[in-house]
Design an enzyme around this catalytic site. Structure first.
Site, PDB file in Angstrom:
ATOM      1  N   PHE A 162      -4.171 -23.343  30.835  1.00  0.00           N
ATOM      2  CA  PHE A 162      -5.001 -22.266  31.374  1.00  0.00           C
ATOM      3  C   PHE A 162      -4.190 -21.407  32.334  1.00  0.00           C
ATOM      4  CE2 PHE A 162      -7.828 -25.856  30.613  1.00  0.00           C
ATOM      5  CZ  PHE A 162      -9.001 -25.311  30.114  1.00  0.00           C
ATOM      6  N   ASP A 163      -4.388 -20.098  32.256  1.00  0.00           N
ATOM      7  CA  ASP A 163      -4.052 -19.228  33.377  1.00  0.00           C
ATOM      8  C   ASP A 163      -5.083 -19.503  34.477  1.00  0.00           C
ATOM      9  OD1 ASP A 163      -2.940 -17.148  34.907  1.00  0.00           O
ATOM     10  OD2 ASP A 163      -4.233 -15.651  33.977  1.00  0.00           O
ATOM     11  N   PHE A 164      -4.818 -19.036  35.692  1.00  0.00           N
ATOM     12  CA  PHE A 164      -5.759 -19.294  36.787  1.00  0.00           C
ATOM     13  C   PHE A 164      -6.693 -18.111  37.027  1.00  0.00           C
ATOM     14  CE2 PHE A 164      -6.959 -19.469  41.325  1.00  0.00           C
ATOM     15  CZ  PHE A 164      -7.616 -20.699  41.313  1.00  0.00           C
TER      16      PHE A 164
END
Length: 313
Positions: A162-164
């Protein structure tokens, strides 16, 4: 005792994400819905090829084999097909042994409106309009981008990245950066708010539930050192110090964490992705979704927040 659907981690998947429907979709575009129906009926017993999300979905469902008593995850087919044209999809699901029993066939309409009915924490589709409509309605959704299909049967581990900002968390900080494209302003804002958790982003609930399953696996390994984990989750973000602290603050406030977290400071994310080899990677910015050489990393665009709004004028 198996979990009720309200307690499960549920993913809604469109047939366009699960299988390769290139030929079928071309028939629909060229000849319309009636010929499309006849085409699917003629090819009813021809099994569909795996789609970009297939390796992820297959391993996701295997979580139920690890936690066989509770069956904590579920996949629901959410389709624009009619029940008649969807028969080929259901037969393909059975052929591959995927434990998918629930389905919604909406006959030409977008199925995203039924996400709350199934308690879905994610809707995966290759239909851009459907995904954008879902996000606009504040539902969690991602657009599966084209890539080569790699599904190693000997690789039982599920790896999710995941990106944040704009994915796990909201786009508050991204909005600060986009205002003037000023990295120093961004870091100053994050330093000032390092003790303030972010509000949840569109895939926060999915991340939380995966993280809790990861903790259950850690407990299982403590009881049995020979236990082999099947789940790894990673956060791969363009942030670096000092803005990293707010990421830690946010996750700690939710009581969750990732197996691996990378603060890349603007480095190309494929440098890490090519080693982690996720079965799916979620990011809100298309510019970050450039795959490794050969295009084998399944990328999903989450069209949420400031990064996906068109400039005024």
């Amino acid at each position: 005792m198996a979990f009720e659907i309200e307690r499960k981690l549920v993913i809604g998947v469109a047939s366009s994400a699960l299988f390769d429907l290139t030929a079928s979709h071309q028939v629909y575009l060229d000849s319309g819905p009636d010929e499309y129906r006849r085409y699917q009926e003629r090819n009813l017993d021809i099994i569909l090829e795996k789609g970009v999300a297939f390796p992820f979905i297959r391993r996701f469902l295997n979580i139920n084999k690890v936690f066989a008593r509770h069956h904590p995850v579920e996949v629901v087919l959410l389709s624009r097909n009619s029940p008649e044209t969807g028969l080929r999809v259901m037969r393909s699901i059975a052929h591959y042994g995927l434990d998918i029993s629930r389905a919604a066939f909406i006959t030409g309409k977008s199925p995203y409106t039924y996400l709350p009915a199934f308690n879905a924490a994610l809707f995966l589709s290759a239909n851009e309009e459907d995904v954008k409509s879902a996000i606009a309605a504040d539902y969690p959704a991602g657009l599966v981008l084209p890539s080569k299909i790699v599904d190693d049967d000997d690789d039982i581990e599920l790896r999710v990245a995941f990106d944040f900002d704009g994915v796990i968390a909201d786009d508050e900080s991204e909005t600060i950066f986009k205002r003037n494209n000023d990295l120093e302003e961004f870091h100053a804002h994050e330093t000032l708010h390092m003790a303030v958790p972010h509000r949840p982003g569109p895939l926060a609930e999915m991340f939380r539930k995966l993280s809790l399953m990861q903790k259950l696996e850690e407990r299982a390994q403590k009881r049995d050192p020979n236990y082999k984990k099947v789940l790894r989750i990673a956060i791969i973000t363009a942030r670096n110090a000092p803005s990293h602290e707010r990421v830690v603050t946010t996750l700690k406030s939710w009581g969750v964490s990732a197996s691996e977290t990378f603060f890349l400071g603007g480095m190309n994310k494929t440098r890490v992705l090519s080693i982690f080899k996720p079965h799916i990677f979620f990011d809100d910015q298309l510019t970050h979704l450039t795959s490794s050489p050969g295009g084998t990393i399944p990328m999903v665009h989450v069209p949420f927040g400031i990064a996906n709004r068109r400039p005024a004028g």
